[in-house]
Design an enzyme around this catalytic site. Structure first.
Site, mmCIF file in Angstrom:
data_model
loop_
_atom_site.group_PDB
_atom_site.id
_atom_site.type_symbol
_atom_site.label_atom_id
_atom_site.label_comp_id
_atom_site.label_asym_id
_atom_site.label_seq_id
_atom_site.Cartn_x
_atom_site.Cartn_y
_atom_site.Cartn_z
ATOM 1 N N HIS A 140 -6.094 8.094 -3.640
ATOM 2 C CA HIS A 140 -6.094 7.089 -2.568
ATOM 3 C C HIS A 140 -7.462 6.419 -2.505
ATOM 4 O O HIS A 140 -8.485 7.070 -2.713
ATOM 5 C CB HIS A 140 -5.752 7.748 -1.226
ATOM 6 C CG HIS A 140 -5.404 6.737 -0.177
ATOM 7 N ND1 HIS A 140 -6.362 6.020 0.500
ATOM 8 C CD2 HIS A 140 -4.205 6.284 0.268
ATOM 9 C CE1 HIS A 140 -5.765 5.181 1.327
ATOM 10 N NE2 HIS A 140 -4.463 5.318 1.212
ATOM 11 N N GLU B 245 -1.609 0.171 -4.377
ATOM 12 C CA GLU B 245 -2.209 -0.133 -3.079
ATOM 13 C C GLU B 245 -3.493 -0.931 -3.284
ATOM 14 O O GLU B 245 -4.559 -0.351 -3.511
ATOM 15 C CB GLU B 245 -2.568 1.165 -2.339
ATOM 16 C CG GLU B 245 -1.401 2.042 -1.981
ATOM 17 C CD GLU B 245 -1.682 2.880 -0.738
ATOM 18 O OE1 GLU B 245 -0.820 2.888 0.147
ATOM 19 O OE2 GLU B 245 -2.754 3.498 -0.643
HETATM 20 P P1 13P Z 1 -1.804 0.948 6.143
HETATM 21 O O1 13P Z 1 -0.296 0.903 6.035
HETATM 22 O O2 13P Z 1 -2.276 1.449 7.472
HETATM 23 O O3 13P Z 1 -2.459 -0.334 5.712
HETATM 24 O O4 13P Z 1 -2.296 2.056 5.116
HETATM 25 C C1 13P Z 1 -1.830 1.990 3.815
HETATM 26 C C2 13P Z 1 -2.195 3.230 3.099
HETATM 27 O O5 13P Z 1 -3.371 3.484 2.878
HETATM 28 C C3 13P Z 1 -1.122 4.141 2.702
HETATM 29 O O6 13P Z 1 -1.585 5.104 1.823
#
Ligand code: 13P
Length: 251
Positions: free
Chosen positions: A94, A164
């Site tokens: 992450h 992400e």
């Molecule tokens: P948000 O949905 O709060 O932007 O976070 C995304 C995230 O980091 C999921 O791993």
């Protein structure tokens, strides 16, 4: 095909009672949408065992795992502990963990520890920023290649990659990614996997989108963004929003 809805609760909730309450709501949604959505709740480790016990209706994942389990590591959690607490998945790579210093090498070691315990990695990749020359693609390519380097071929079929983009995550997000941006990157990630592991293996990997996903934008990542699910942060902690998000995926 069922879409995957992975819930990254990050550092919330504070209280065990609230975690159980949230878990029960996830269980109810999971039963309601069992034909269309596979829920995976990823609570902080302190709540993991209790959340895993609260329901068999959804699966549970961890948020951290020690890269090296051969030596005692103060404050860390081993893959074996995750397994014993009921985790079938674990988020690795992450951007918030990468910002704390976990690099591609560490992420690869963490994946190897998870695979040893038959825990499925939800491996996050994503560029910090976009540029006009496409350099951001090489950042993601390196991340994907290091994930692949840690995985035996047989484990590829179960792998979940979460795209992400860092600029789309959390309260400091610039904006949510467009479905077109998501689609372009998912095609690129599949190409990187295909180049290393072959086209068939590449198609078998599940790729989801994360970053400011909510009840208004979630569906388009499936219909136009080539995503097979979502990794949700903030909206996963609000039962009403999560319910609306789940409902939006099947209408
Ligand atoms: P948000 O949905 O709060 O932007 O976070 C995304 C995230 O980091 C999921 O791993």
């Amino acid at each position: 095909m069922k879409s995957l809805l992975a819930l990254n609760w990050k550092m919330a909730p504070e209280k065990p009672t609230d975690a159980i309450r949230l878990a029960k709501s996830v269980a109810a949604l999971s039963k309601k949408y069992k034909k269309n959505i596979s829920f995976i709740a990823c609570p902080p480790f302190v709540h993991l065992a209790a959340v895993a016990k609260a329901s068999k209706a959804f699966r549970v994942g961890g948020q951290l795992v020690a890269a090296d389990s051969t030596e005692a590591q103060t404050g860390l959690i081993s893959a074996g502990m995750l397994k014993a607490s009921g985790a079938q998945y674990c988020i690795v790579g992450h951007s918030e963990a990468r910002a704390r210093g976990e690099n591609n090498e560490v992420v690869a070691q963490q994946i190897a520890r998870l695979v040893e315990k038959k825990i499925i990695p939800i491996a996050c990749v994503g560029e910090r920023a976009r540029d006009t020359q496409g350099w951001y693609l090489s950042e993601v390519k390196d991340q994907v290649e290091s994930i692949l380097s840690a995985l035996p071929r047989a484990a590829l079929r179960q792998l979940v990659i979460a795209y992400e983009p860092v600029w789309a995550i959390g309260v400091r997000a610039e904006r949510v990614a467009t479905p077109a941006e998501c689609r372009e990157m998912i095609i690129y990630i599949r190409k990187v996997i295909a180049d290393t592991c072959g086209a068939k293996a590449s198609e078998s990997v599940t790729i989801v989108y994360g970053g400011s996903v909510d009840e208004k934008n979630a569906r388009t990542f499936l219909t136009e963004g080539a995503a097979q699910g979502h990794l949700v942060g903030r909206a996963s902690l609000d039962v009403k929003r999560l319910g609306a998000l789940a409902a939006s995926l099947i209408t």
